[in-house]
Design a protein around this motif. Structure first.
Motif, short mmCIF file in Angstrom:
data_model
loop_
_atom_site.label_atom_id
_atom_site.label_comp_id
_atom_site.label_asym_id
_atom_site.label_seq_id
_atom_site.Cartn_x
_atom_site.Cartn_y
_atom_site.Cartn_z
N LEU A 11 7.25 3.70 -9.84
CA LEU A 11 6.49 2.45 -9.72
C LEU A 11 6.99 1.42 -10.71
N GLY A 47 -4.60 6.65 -2.68
CA GLY A 47 -5.11 7.98 -3.00
C GLY A 47 -4.52 9.05 -2.12
N ASN A 91 0.55 4.03 -14.84
CA ASN A 91 1.20 5.34 -14.73
C ASN A 91 1.75 5.74 -16.09
N TYR A 122 0.85 -1.19 0.00
CA TYR A 122 0.00 0.00 0.00
C TYR A 122 0.89 1.24 0.00
N PHE A 123 0.60 2.16 -0.91
CA PHE A 123 1.43 3.37 -1.03
C PHE A 123 0.57 4.58 -1.33
N SER A 124 1.14 5.75 -1.10
CA SER A 124 0.48 7.02 -1.37
C SER A 124 1.54 8.06 -1.68
N ASP A 125 1.31 8.87 -2.70
CA ASP A 125 2.28 9.91 -3.05
C ASP A 125 2.11 11.17 -2.22
N SER A 159 0.53 -3.98 -5.90
CA SER A 159 0.71 -2.61 -5.43
C SER A 159 -0.63 -1.89 -5.47
N PHE A 194 -0.88 -1.00 -11.80
CA PHE A 194 -1.07 -1.12 -10.35
C PHE A 194 -2.56 -1.04 -10.07
N ARG A 245 5.38 6.77 -6.58
CA ARG A 245 5.20 7.84 -7.55
C ARG A 245 5.55 7.38 -8.96
N TYR A 260 -2.60 1.72 -4.67
CA TYR A 260 -2.52 3.16 -4.40
C TYR A 260 -3.75 3.58 -3.60
N LYS A 289 -5.69 0.70 -7.55
CA LYS A 289 -5.99 1.88 -6.75
C LYS A 289 -7.36 1.73 -6.10
#
Length: 553
Positions: free
Chosen positions: A475, A487, A530, A448-451, A483, A536, A472, A485, A538
């Motif tokens: 990725l 948000g 991306n 889990y990731f977030s920019d 992966s 990925f 970002r 995202y 989201k």
């Protein structure tokens, strides 16, 4: 002259303002005290078991505990009296509600499995502990240094408050000495008072927590490493944590300064009630096996906290996740010796790497010494470093013991579902070192990731390298790793604890861990790519709005 007179009037009234603020802080602004706080205010009650039992009866009588049954084997005593039953004597209350009753385990008692396989129970209607929604038993494993000094020294606890107030007084006097009443004076004084109130609020809450543990625990764990050699490299035990009946998924209920809450109460906040250390590792793993067998699939859940986390807060977060994710089986908190201090980032970095071999031992023992068939792991932020280093060590040992790759691939996975939430890990290091070990140790890995994670943005600036939890434009399609995202996060937060604070992430985690669904079958996820063409997943907030269960919570 009018500005100067106004300044002088405020200076004269400053002591009265400070006195009023201190009085409000100490009194709790009219908040209803918890049974523990009421007992702490009366020293005589602490010395009398009967009075102490009376004070705690509203919190513990009638509660059905989770975890292994520690009730007495005497047939005529009931561990969970009916809500309408009134205990007539102080001796009956003492036998069932004192800390010794639920901390000490009777070795001669027979353990009867509960009728329901659910590990978390809710008090019956009409229970005297109406403010408690769930009482959770959390198993802990830690390499923190234990101490028998249950209460820290008063000077050490309240010294920061005195320092902050002295700084406030110096700023107030300095600004008020100005010839004119300026905006700079007003802003500076306001910030100084807010800072003083924040430190005072945190100190009062922590003092209440230590005071509760001083009555309901035999030891507490500090932020120092425990390097002493023993029979087992980790201290094992269990804790009991209550969640309020008003709890909702994604909420971590703690006293808030802006709501003038200076008392931690069981009907509004997540409260740690007791600690019980298990001197025998064999008994601890037996308890895990017993609880795991109550779940349909033999599940167990391990949570690893990140940087700047105290032992108490790690236990509370584990209990919150266990309730929100509706997981069966034992909930395990692995707490490495974080200092719990914002300025101790470098110290935490060294401690988390030092702790990796200990977490490796825990993973191996969960596989070899228990009957847990599915082990789920959630690691947050810097805690991912201990996780990844432990996995790398396990994979190296497997490769050293097996000459052929097919045999190594055929071995059972130690981890069924692995969740890496906001990992504070170097992106290039993860790609080169940890991707292959993850494939051999974990059945399913989710990132889990977030920019807009501001904590990781700062970490990337400090290290001069991108972090895995940001990704970002960096990725990459890691084979075997999903992966997700999450948000953009709220602008007034760090955006770093979404794994436990975002209801949408909680809902997706629940589907992942409880039901074992891959990303392609989870309702809240949609695919995306991306600019580089990397795919990925989201979290789609529009899909979240269409789920009535998420909105109701």
């Amino acid at each position: 002259m009018s500005g100067h007179n106004a300044s002088r009037s405020i200076v004269r009234g400053a002591p009265y303002c400070v006195a009023v603020l201190l009085a409000l802080a100490i009194s709790g602004c009219g908040a209803k005290p918890s049974p523990d706080a009421a007992t702490a205010s009366n020293p005589a009650a602490l010395q009398s078991p009967g009075n102490q039992a009376q004070a705690q009866a509203s919190a513990y009588v009638g509660m059905r505990w989770s975890g292994p049954d520690r009730s007495s084997s005497t047939p005529e005593k009931s561990a969970s009296p009916a809500p309408t039953e009134k205990l007539s004597t102080a001796e009956q209350l003492t036998a069932e509600t004192t800390p010794q009753a639920f901390l000490a385990e009777d070795s001669s008692s027979s353990r009867q499995p509960p009728a329901s396989p659910k590990r978390i129970t809710t008090p019956a209607e009409g229970n005297l502990a109406a403010g408690i929604g769930n009482m959770v038993e959390v198993f802990y494993a830690t390499d923190r240094l234990p101490t028998s000094q249950l209460m820290p020294s008063t000077w050490r606890t309240f010294a920061p408050v005195g320092v902050v107030w002295m700084i406030c007084a110096a700023l107030f006097i300095g600004f008020s000495a100005a010839r004119r009443f300026t905006a700079f004076w007003l802003v500076g004084s306001g910030l100084a008072i807010c800072l003083g109130m924040m430190v005072l609020h945190a100190t009062i809450i922590r003092w209440q927590q230590y005071s509760r543990l001083a009555r309901n625990a035999e030891t507490r764990f500090s932020s120092v490493r425990d390097s002493a050699s023993g029979d087992y490299p980790l201290h094992l035990g269990s804790a009991r944590v209550s969640l309020p009946s008003i709890h909702k998924p994604g909420r971590f209920e703690q006293p808030k300064l802006y709501q003038f809450e200076f008392v931690e109460t069981i009907d509004k906040h997540i409260v740690l009630h007791s600690l019980r250390e298990q001197p025998s590792s064999a008994a601890w793993f037996d308890d895990l096996s017993s609880m795991s067998q109550l779940s349909e699939r033999g599940d167990s859940f391990v949570f690893i906290h990140g940087y700047n986390v105290r032992f108490i807060d790690a236990l509370k977060r584990t209990a919150q996740l266990a309730v929100d994710l509706e997981l069966q089986g034992p909930a395990i908190c692995y707490s490495w010796p974080s200092r719990g201090d914002v300025v101790a980032y470098a110290t935490d970095e060294a401690s988390v790497s030092w702790s990796a071999p200990h977490f490796e031992q825990l993973l191996l023992d969960l596989h070899a010494r228990t009957q847990c068939r599915r082990v789920h792991v959630i690691a947050h932020s810097m805690g991912n470093r201990a996780l990844l280093q432990a996995i790398e060590r396990i994979d190296s040992q497997r490769l050293a013991g097996s000459n052929s790759t097919p045999e190594n691939a055929a071995e059972p996975k130690l981890i069924d579902s692995l969740v890496m939430a906001a990992p504070d890990v170097d992106l290039a290091e993860f790609t080169s070192r940890y991707v292959q070990p993850l494939r051999s140790v974990s059945q399913r890995t989710t990132l889990y990731f977030s920019d807009s994670d501001r904590a990781l943005l700062l970490s990337a600036q400090l290290h001069g390298a991108p972090r895995l939890g940001l990704l970002r434009d960096h990725l990459q399609a890691f084979a075997g790793i999903e992966s997700v995202y999450v948000g953009a996060q709220a602008s007034l937060t760090l955006g770093h604890s979404y794994y436990g604070d975002d209801p949408a992430v909680i809902e997706d985690l629940k589907t992942l861990l409880r039901d074992g669904q891959p990303a392609a079958k989870r309702e809240l996820l949609s695919s995306a790519t991306n600019a580089n063409g990397d795919s990925f997943w989201k979290i789609d907030r529009r899909l979240q709005a269409q789920l009535p269960t998420v909105q109701a919570r």
